[in-house]
Design a protein around this motif. Structure first.
Motif, PDB file in Angstrom:
ATOM      1  N   GLU A 160      52.477  68.502  38.280  1.00  0.00           N
ATOM      2  CA  GLU A 160      52.988  68.312  39.767  1.00  0.00           C
ATOM      3  C   GLU A 160      54.904  69.553  39.777  1.00  0.00           C
ATOM      4  O   GLU A 160      54.626  69.484  38.702  1.00  0.00           O
ATOM      5  N   TRP A 161      55.064  69.737  40.760  1.00  0.00           N
ATOM      6  CA  TRP A 161      56.260  70.708  40.706  1.00  0.00           C
ATOM      7  C   TRP A 161      57.289  69.963  39.682  1.00  0.00           C
ATOM      8  O   TRP A 161      57.683  70.858  39.399  1.00  0.00           O
ATOM      9  N   HIS A 162      57.077  68.340  39.785  1.00  0.00           N
ATOM     10  CA  HIS A 162      58.398  67.781  38.775  1.00  0.00           C
ATOM     11  C   HIS A 162      57.978  67.215  38.349  1.00  0.00           C
ATOM     12  O   HIS A 162      58.765  66.951  37.010  1.00  0.00           O
ATOM     13  N   ALA A 163      57.081  67.574  37.676  1.00  0.00           N
ATOM     14  CA  ALA A 163      56.460  66.653  36.229  1.00  0.00           C
ATOM     15  C   ALA A 163      55.596  66.899  36.143  1.00  0.00           C
ATOM     16  O   ALA A 163      54.240  67.851  37.207  1.00  0.00           O
ATOM     17  N   GLU A 164      55.238  66.250  34.944  1.00  0.00           N
ATOM     18  CA  GLU A 164      53.565  66.449  34.068  1.00  0.00           C
ATOM     19  C   GLU A 164      53.370  65.594  33.882  1.00  0.00           C
ATOM     20  O   GLU A 164      53.823  64.172  33.193  1.00  0.00           O
ATOM     21  N   TYR A 165      51.629  65.023  34.040  1.00  0.00           N
ATOM     22  CA  TYR A 165      50.995  63.595  33.870  1.00  0.00           C
ATOM     23  C   TYR A 165      49.668  63.002  32.890  1.00  0.00           C
ATOM     24  O   TYR A 165      49.647  64.230  33.045  1.00  0.00           O
ATOM     25  N   TRP A 166      50.559  62.414  31.805  1.00  0.00           N
ATOM     26  CA  TRP A 166      49.328  62.550  30.845  1.00  0.00           C
ATOM     27  C   TRP A 166      48.555  61.255  30.755  1.00  0.00           C
ATOM     28  O   TRP A 166      49.329  60.198  30.720  1.00  0.00           O
ATOM     29  N   LEU A 167      47.482  61.064  30.980  1.00  0.00           N
ATOM     30  CA  LEU A 167      47.050  59.940  31.355  1.00  0.00           C
ATOM     31  C   LEU A 167      45.621  60.001  30.243  1.00  0.00           C
ATOM     32  O   LEU A 167      45.138  60.797  30.031  1.00  0.00           O
ATOM     33  N   GLU A 168      45.409  58.660  29.420  1.00  0.00           N
ATOM     34  CA  GLU A 168      44.868  58.447  28.589  1.00  0.00           C
ATOM     35  C   GLU A 168      43.914  57.421  28.194  1.00  0.00           C
ATOM     36  O   GLU A 168      43.222  57.233  27.682  1.00  0.00           O
ATOM     37  N   ASP A 169      43.992  56.269  29.668  1.00  0.00           N
ATOM     38  CA  ASP A 169      43.105  55.900  29.460  1.00  0.00           C
ATOM     39  C   ASP A 169      41.555  56.316  29.939  1.00  0.00           C
ATOM     40  O   ASP A 169      41.887  57.270  30.882  1.00  0.00           O
ATOM     41  N   ALA A 170      40.266  55.468  29.666  1.00  0.00           N
ATOM     42  CA  ALA A 170      39.132  56.639  30.386  1.00  0.00           C
ATOM     43  C   ALA A 170      38.703  56.352  31.563  1.00  0.00           C
ATOM     44  O   ALA A 170      38.482  57.335  31.602  1.00  0.00           O
ATOM     45  N   ASP A 171      39.187  55.891  32.330  1.00  0.00           N
ATOM     46  CA  ASP A 171      39.079  55.502  33.653  1.00  0.00           C
ATOM     47  C   ASP A 171      39.684  56.890  34.318  1.00  0.00           C
ATOM     48  O   ASP A 171      38.908  57.186  35.023  1.00  0.00           O
ATOM     49  N   SER A 172      40.404  56.846  34.297  1.00  0.00           N
ATOM     50  CA  SER A 172      41.279  58.246  34.451  1.00  0.00           C
ATOM     51  C   SER A 172      40.612  59.695  34.045  1.00  0.00           C
ATOM     52  O   SER A 172      40.667  60.330  34.529  1.00  0.00           O
ATOM     53  N   ILE A 173      40.548  59.850  32.505  1.00  0.00           N
ATOM     54  CA  ILE A 173      39.720  60.833  32.181  1.00  0.00           C
ATOM     55  C   ILE A 173      37.889  60.652  32.682  1.00  0.00           C
ATOM     56  O   ILE A 173      37.945  62.354  33.413  1.00  0.00           O
ATOM     57  N   ASP A 174      37.573  59.849  33.407  1.00  0.00           N
ATOM     58  CA  ASP A 174      36.133  60.403  33.441  1.00  0.00           C
ATOM     59  C   ASP A 174      37.003  60.200  35.536  1.00  0.00           C
ATOM     60  O   ASP A 174      35.585  61.262  35.362  1.00  0.00           O
ATOM     61  N   THR A 175      37.828  59.982  35.920  1.00  0.00           N
ATOM     62  CA  THR A 175      37.966  60.913  37.577  1.00  0.00           C
ATOM     63  C   THR A 175      38.376  61.347  36.946  1.00  0.00           C
ATOM     64  O   THR A 175      37.616  63.095  38.108  1.00  0.00           O
ATOM     65  N   TYR A 176      38.692  62.639  35.664  1.00  0.00           N
ATOM     66  CA  TYR A 176      39.133  64.261  36.752  1.00  0.00           C
ATOM     67  C   TYR A 176      37.650  64.595  35.774  1.00  0.00           C
ATOM     68  O   TYR A 176      37.365  66.192  36.100  1.00  0.00           O
TER      69      TYR A 176
END
Length: 211
Positions: A160-176
């Protein structure tokens, strides 16, 4: 008992860049170096793994200006170029999809962009690279959305413009991963991707590439 789901890590750019651009580049170099398969989607700029020094210089200067970070641009450019050495080492796959808009964005002078498009054509020949370009006129089954990376099956990063999001849960990774594969279905690859890149070059008034 079920394992707790890791909470997203929100990493504000102002904090990350407080000591300059170079430390962020070095940290990302380490993350990519310990990854085997990297998926990415870029909607607005050329992927950093493929950037020329001149193009990267413009991108990083704009980033520093936006966030008021120290201007260690040249060190950051060299760190970004250092990461590109991984393109030539065995055992990694860079699966990159970009929107055609990323090829057209005039964030640098036309001569710099033309050289960057030539570079993009060149890296397509590397065994480690799988490159797709989603044409502007392509039918989409999902909106382009934000830029993101997926490093193996351990983390997805979203910018994002203001920040970077780090997603480490399996559901989020599968979504992307699902988003990536959906966008991949609309992408031009191989000779068709070369045609899209050459179309962008022609809009700059360039002659056809040698690639």
């Amino acid at each position: 008992m079920p394992q707790p789901v890791p909470a997203p890590r929100i990493r504000p750019w102002k904090q990350q860049l407080a000591t300059g651009l170079r430390p962020v580049q070095d940290g990302w170099n380490a993350e990519v170096a310990r990854s085997t398969v990297i998926h990415s989607w870029e909607s607005s700029i050329i992927n950093g793994m493929f950037q020329t020094a001149d193009y990267a210089r413009h991108v990083l200067k704009q980033c520093a200006q936006l966030h008021g970070s120290p201007r260690d641009t040249e060190d950051a450019v060299q760190a970004r170029l250092k990461r590109q050495e991984l393109l030539h080492k065995p055992g990694r796959k860079f699966r990159v999809i970009m929107w055609e808009a990323a090829l057209l964005a005039r964030i640098c002078p036309p001569v710099v962009l033309a050289a960057q498009l030539d570079r993009l054509l060149g890296v397509m020949n590397l065994d480690s690279v799988e490159l797709g370009i989603v044409p502007l006129h392509a039918a989409l089954d999902i909106s382009p959305g934000n830029d993101f990376y997926i490093l193996d099956d351990r983390v997805a990063t979203v910018e994002e413009w203001h920040a970077e999001y780090w997603l480490e849960d399996a559901d989020s990774i599968d979504t992307y991963l699902k988003v990536w594969h959906t966008l991949r279905e609309s992408a031009a690859c191989g000779a068709e991707a070369q045609n899209v890149i050459n179309r962008a070059r022609r809009q700059l008034g360039c002659s056809p590439s040698r690639y």
